[in-house]
Enzyme design. Structure first.
Site: not given
Ligand code: RFL
Ligand code: PHB
Length: 409
Positions: A83, A212, A304, A308, A395
């Site tokens: 994009h 957005y 989110p 980032k 961004y």
């Molecule tokens: P994770 O992905 O949470 O992985 C951690 C792993 O550790 C495991 N774990 C354990 N394993 C062994 N023993 C234990 N005691 C443990 N405790 C936990 C867990 O099961 C898991 O598998 O962390 P990591 O690797 O640091 O990654 C971070 C990302 O997952 C997170 O920052 C993003 O998902 C945030 N986020 C977004 N980030 C972006 O860069 N772009 C996005 O568009 C974006 N959209 C989002 C998001 C997060 C969202 N939610 C659900 C909070 C949208 C949403 C809705």
């Molecule tokens: C997503 O596609 O999950 C998404 C995209 C942009 C954001 C957060 C989540 O800022």
């Protein structure tokens, strides 16, 4: 359920013990493997669970390059959606922010986090490196000394993994932060007074680029995963029960908030997944303690809105892998000593941007003054090329550039 790694074959000693198989833990294991450094990844959940967990969708320009240069970006380059802009929608009108034009050609790639996780798991399994699912870390011990250990439970039995270094990549709810010595770190945090209701729907996106949208009824985001799958988010109360959002209500609310005075319309379809996430900002400072180093959501989380979190997690472990390689292969402690400082700086840059995006787009009930200010800020963004460029630069490419104030780390 079977583990991917037979329990009898899990080593009792390794170079780097990695807790958590999210994007951070898996990319770290992969990069260490490329440098010839042994590691063991222990993950609490099953392979299926981590591969199906729907979360982030936006990969920054520089982070996509890091995945590619690590040899795990082929499918993302083939199937990811590139994009070049986003739409800011408010007051019933859409305004395109031409991000690529404003940033010398940089772009984001829309590619699901669970796809990156699948690619990294496949690479790890192909390399033969230990990756143990359904292995729950219980504690990290001895971080003050030269031989820390991860105590974990596998198939009902407690085991010990002795390491040179432990990487805490277990997300915000993991156990790694509990191993931080008392008084050794400061926690900065902010709760936001709303959550996001997220859905994945089997319907072609009604837009080519992410929208957005700021509306008096609350923020809405139209994102996507593929030409057949759309992803949406709605601002809701942080404690909102999911049961109060039947399908018809979700689509009606999306239609209301995303409506324009033009002839745009929103297509709906079957909802495949839904969840509500509270929004929090959190930074731990520092993130290295003796032989324990935290990375990703274990160390910091962002709301989110700025997309980032995953990008930061991948940038952290790219840095950590380089720093550990310098230490364990070349005997140079310098890079690892400054790892925490670089990550914390990057985390604050991401917090600043995520807070900016969050407060720009989420109206608060009763805050008439603040809500009117949001419109003034949005007008600046769409009326000034300088303001739009500043937004675009942060961004499209913040996580891989934020440690040096512009240059790659
Ligand atoms: P994770 O992905 O949470 O992985 C951690 C792993 O550790 C495991 N774990 C354990 N394993 C062994 N023993 C234990 N005691 C443990 N405790 C936990 C867990 O099961 C898991 O598998 O962390 P990591 O690797 O640091 O990654 C971070 C990302 O997952 C997170 O920052 C993003 O998902 C945030 N986020 C977004 N980030 C972006 O860069 N772009 C996005 O568009 C974006 N959209 C989002 C998001 C997060 C969202 N939610 C659900 C909070 C949208 C949403 C809705
Ligand atoms: C997503 O596609 O999950 C998404 C995209 C942009 C954001 C957060 C989540 O800022």
């Amino acid at each position: 359920m079977a583990t991917e790694q037979p329990a009898a074959e899990v080593p009792a000693r390794t170079g780097v013990g990695i807790v958590g198989a999210g994007p951070a833990g898996l990319f770290l294991a992969h990069l260490l493997g490329l440098a010839g450094i042994d590691s063991v990844v222990v993950e609490r959940h099953s392979r299926r669970h981590v591969e199906e967990r729907i979360r982030a969708g936006v990969v920054e320009h520089g982070i996509a390059e890091l995945l590619e240069s690590g040899g795990v970006g082929d499918r993302m380059r083939r199937e990811g959606l590139v994009h070049h802009g986003i739409e800011l929608r408010f007051g019933g009108a859409g305004h395109r922010i031409a991000m690529s034009e404003l940033t010398g050609g940089k772009a984001i790639t829309v590619y699901g986090q669970q796809e990156i996780v699948k690619d990294l798991i496949a690479a790890r399994i192909e390399s033969g490196g230990p990756l143990v699912f359904e292995a729950e870390a219980l504690a990290i011990e001895g971080v003050d000394g030269p031989s820390p250990a991860v105590r974990y439970r596998l198939e009902g039995r407690e085991r010990v993994l002795s390491c040179d270094v432990v990487a805490g990549c277990d997300g915000f709810h993991g156990i790694s932060r509990a191993a931080v010595p008392a008084g050794a770190a400061i926690e900065y945090q902010r709760e936001h007074p709303f959550g996001w209701l997220g859905i994945l729907a089997r319907v072609a996106p009604s837009t080519e680029e992410l929208i957005y949208c700021r509306h008096e009824r609350g923020f809405a985001l139209h994102s996507m995963r593929s030409p057949e799958l759309s992803r949406f988010y709605l601002q809701v109360a942080p404690d909102e029960p999911l049961e109060s959002w039947p399908d018809e209500r979700i689509w009606a609310e999306l239609r209301l908030r995303l409506s324009t005075t033009g002839d745009w319309s929103l297509a709906d379809g079957p909802i495949l997944e839904r969840s509500i996430t509270a929004m929090r900002s959190f930074v731990l400072e520092p993130i290295s303690f003796g032989s324990l180093h935290l990375a990703g959501d274990a160390a910091h989380i962002v709301p989110p809105t700025g997309a980032k979190g995953m990008n930061l997690a991948l940038a952290d472990v790219h840095d950590l892998a380089g720093s550990l390689t310098a230490l364990l292969v070349e005997g140079d402690e310098g890079p690892l000593e400054a790892y925490s400082k670089r990550c914390v700086r990057r985390a604050w840059q991401a917090q600043e941007f995520s807070t900016f995006m969050t407060t720009l787009l989420h109206p608060l009930p009763g805050d008439d003054f603040g809500n009117r200010l949001q419109l003034a800020r949005l007008e600046q963004l769409v009326g000034s090329a300088d303001a739009a460029r500043h937004l675009s630069e942060r961004y499209v490419d913040l996580a891989s550039t934020a440690t040096t104030g512009g240059g790659r780390s």
